[in-house]
Design an enzyme around this catalytic site. Sequence first.
Site, PDB file in Angstrom:
ATOM      1  N   TRP A   1      14.909  12.772  -2.836  1.00  0.00           N
ATOM      2  CA  TRP A   1      13.603  13.427  -2.729  1.00  0.00           C
ATOM      3  C   TRP A   1      13.772  14.941  -2.736  1.00  0.00           C
ATOM      4  CZ3 TRP A   1       8.565  11.243  -1.184  1.00  0.00           C
ATOM      5  CH2 TRP A   1       8.541   9.839  -1.287  1.00  0.00           C
TER       6      TRP A   1
ATOM      7  N   ASP B   1       1.373  10.197  -3.950  1.00  0.00           N
ATOM      8  CA  ASP B   1       0.182  10.491  -3.136  1.00  0.00           C
ATOM      9  C   ASP B   1      -0.567  11.734  -3.612  1.00  0.00           C
ATOM     10  OD1 ASP B   1       0.795   8.316  -1.562  1.00  0.00           O
ATOM     11  OD2 ASP B   1       1.897   9.486  -0.085  1.00  0.00           O
TER      12      ASP B   1
ATOM     13  N   HIS C   1      -1.015   2.252  -4.469  1.00  0.00           N
ATOM     14  CA  HIS C   1      -0.664   0.870  -4.147  1.00  0.00           C
ATOM     15  C   HIS C   1      -1.941   0.043  -4.129  1.00  0.00           C
ATOM     16  CE1 HIS C   1      -2.067   1.494   0.043  1.00  0.00           C
ATOM     17  NE2 HIS C   1      -1.537   2.694  -0.103  1.00  0.00           N
TER      18      HIS C   1
ATOM     19  N   TRP D   1      -4.863   0.715  -1.872  1.00  0.00           N
ATOM     20  CA  TRP D   1      -5.527   1.988  -2.104  1.00  0.00           C
ATOM     21  C   TRP D   1      -6.402   1.930  -3.361  1.00  0.00           C
ATOM     22  CZ3 TRP D   1      -2.262   7.169  -2.584  1.00  0.00           C
ATOM     23  CH2 TRP D   1      -3.130   8.255  -2.663  1.00  0.00           C
TER      24      TRP D   1
ATOM     25  N   TRP E   1      -0.121   3.364   6.957  1.00  0.00           N
ATOM     26  CA  TRP E   1       0.969   3.794   6.092  1.00  0.00           C
ATOM     27  C   TRP E   1       2.111   4.489   6.819  1.00  0.00           C
ATOM     28  CZ3 TRP E   1       1.590   8.961   6.781  1.00  0.00           C
ATOM     29  CH2 TRP E   1       0.479   9.705   7.206  1.00  0.00           C
TER      30      TRP E   1
ATOM     31  N   LYS F   1      11.694   5.071  -1.360  1.00  0.00           N
ATOM     32  CA  LYS F   1      11.717   5.663  -0.021  1.00  0.00           C
ATOM     33  C   LYS F   1      12.988   5.200   0.677  1.00  0.00           C
ATOM     34  CE  LYS F   1      10.061   7.540   3.856  1.00  0.00           C
ATOM     35  NZ  LYS F   1       9.747   8.979   4.022  1.00  0.00           N
TER      36      LYS F   1
ATOM     37  N   GLU G   1      14.074   6.963   6.841  1.00  0.00           N
ATOM     38  CA  GLU G   1      13.507   8.302   6.812  1.00  0.00           C
ATOM     39  C   GLU G   1      12.036   8.230   7.208  1.00  0.00           C
ATOM     40  OE1 GLU G   1      14.403  10.466   3.284  1.00  0.00           O
ATOM     41  OE2 GLU G   1      16.547  10.085   3.445  1.00  0.00           O
TER      42      GLU G   1
ATOM     43  N   ASP H   1       8.047   8.642   8.074  1.00  0.00           N
ATOM     44  CA  ASP H   1       6.830   8.971   7.325  1.00  0.00           C
ATOM     45  C   ASP H   1       6.087  10.159   7.926  1.00  0.00           C
ATOM     46  OD1 ASP H   1       7.048   6.783   5.522  1.00  0.00           O
ATOM     47  OD2 ASP H   1       6.267   5.458   7.073  1.00  0.00           O
TER      48      ASP H   1
END
Length: 599
Positions: free
Chosen positions: A217, A313, A366, A369, A504, A531, A535, A537
């Site tokens: 990332w 996002d 997703h 959503w 989420w 992801k 790690e 969110d």
Amino acid sequence: MRAEPQSGRARWRSGKAIAGVSALALGAGALGVALPAYAAEGCEVDYTVANEWSSGFTANVEVTNLGDPVDSWELVWEFPGDQQVSNGWNADLSQSGQTVTASGSGWNGSIPTDGSAQFGFNGDGSGEIPGEFTLNGVVCDGGTDEPDPEPTDDPDPEPTDDPDPEPTDDPDPDPEPGERVDNPYEGADLYVNPVWSDNASGEPGGDAIADEPTALWLDRIGAIAGNDSPTTGDMGLRDHLDEAVAQAGDRPMNIQVVVYNLPGRDCAALSSHGELGQEEIGRYKTEYIDVIADIMDDEKYSDLRISTIIEPDSLPNLVTNVGSRDTATENCDTMLDNGNYVEGVGYALSELGEIPNVYNYVDAGHHGWLGWDTNLSPSVEVFHEAANTAGATVDDVHGFAVNTANYSALEEPHFDVDDTVNGQQVRQSDWVDWNQYVDEQSFAQALRDEAVSQGFDSDVGMLIDTSRNGWGGSERPTEPSSSDDLNTFIEDSRTDRRIHPGNWCNQSGAGLGERPEAAPASGIDAYSWIKPPGESDGNSEPIDNDEGKGFDRMCDPTYEGNVRNGNSPSGALPNAPVSGHWFSAQFQELLDNAHPSVQ
């Protein structure tokens, strides 16, 4: 117990029939299904008994086409006993005597060469495995039915005048490193990030997955050079690309890079806000994208396959969280008005798309959503707009990524969106809430079809992030509910154990999902761990930081929710650090609840 039959396989588990579920397109008699434009030359079938109980069973079927593409397909088999199909999903099924015919329809209606179609059904009787399957009349024995060539009349033919005939136009079945391919995951090894691997192996039990590939990332400008983040460590992008070259063996090497630093990033969630202000599109282009592109375009990395996941996002917010919607935010309205999300994504696609060995995948949310008709098609329209902005074209989009850093189940094994329970549609349940999809795989395949219909290339592929959507452990249902109350049936049957599909952040009870796999289903380029597990969110309480990341109440385990999650509790784990930082408690929970298990 595991049994290996002649064709297919069985995984035996306890289970129970779905109460009150209606059959789909079932009935005796002949079918009038159109034959394909090309006949399959070979095929193989994976027939898995997912559940078996005293009076019935659940079977999942995957048919892989090893021959020419088929525009429509029929898979036929005979049950070895008196089994009866009661209901099915993702195919039209009918039965006459012992003979069952399954045919594709809609998104599942064609199978490319080396592609697969998947469907399933519930049946009455035993789960004994059928002995033979035929695809459009061809026996599925894992090979091809090409006939032996006819012998020539002359056993000693005259030699040709050309002792060195021209090579054929057939492409090399094993592409060379650096050669452009349809699916960059197929036939390739995936880069194992040593920074994440060290974090994982430092956890109890973490050695079991420390060699799994995860994405890198780049969540701020400093990450390009290396900023001691949990993902990059003190290694910059160039260091990771060098390491990917070093890890490469006889097969091509694919390294996955998440491009994640838009101006006004993630306008609907505070925890993943970024370093760039809403108007800083110039810095995004010159200090971020241009620098990344220059490094990736270095000749010494030309043999790598670089899969970029573009701006998670972002674009879907311009549909769901703007205007008069009750989910709208001021920040998202601003990003819609100034156009910098569309401009930024278009610029990234254009600059990275010029590099021959880079494969761009645009993030597409997703199913929880965008799964409603009012969200899916308009979102694809925005994707198409971005793909034709700032010098980009649809040719710069290799595919789309879904479920990035999310928890939506890959497949719900105990019910389908088209099922009914005691006369009520599954879509009417509180959990599904009239969504068109109940899982990520069906959503991903439908989104792909919608993208093609709106002008994207017909060979676009999908990535599904399966890093945290396994939902195993003791809370995972092993069978469908026997309740004839719709909401009780769904609550007791669903494998996604979140309080609400809109949750989420650092979800309690989540587990590692399917391991990374190339071409696992029709239209899917790969299951991928985008992801990195472990790690965070977002922080569960306010934490000062120099990364521009705020405090979002959806990461607070005491929060009772908002309109985006049906005013439900957040379901978040406590004591979470800032997003992207290592969260040991979450890693341990993901490991414990993995499905498939890591044991």
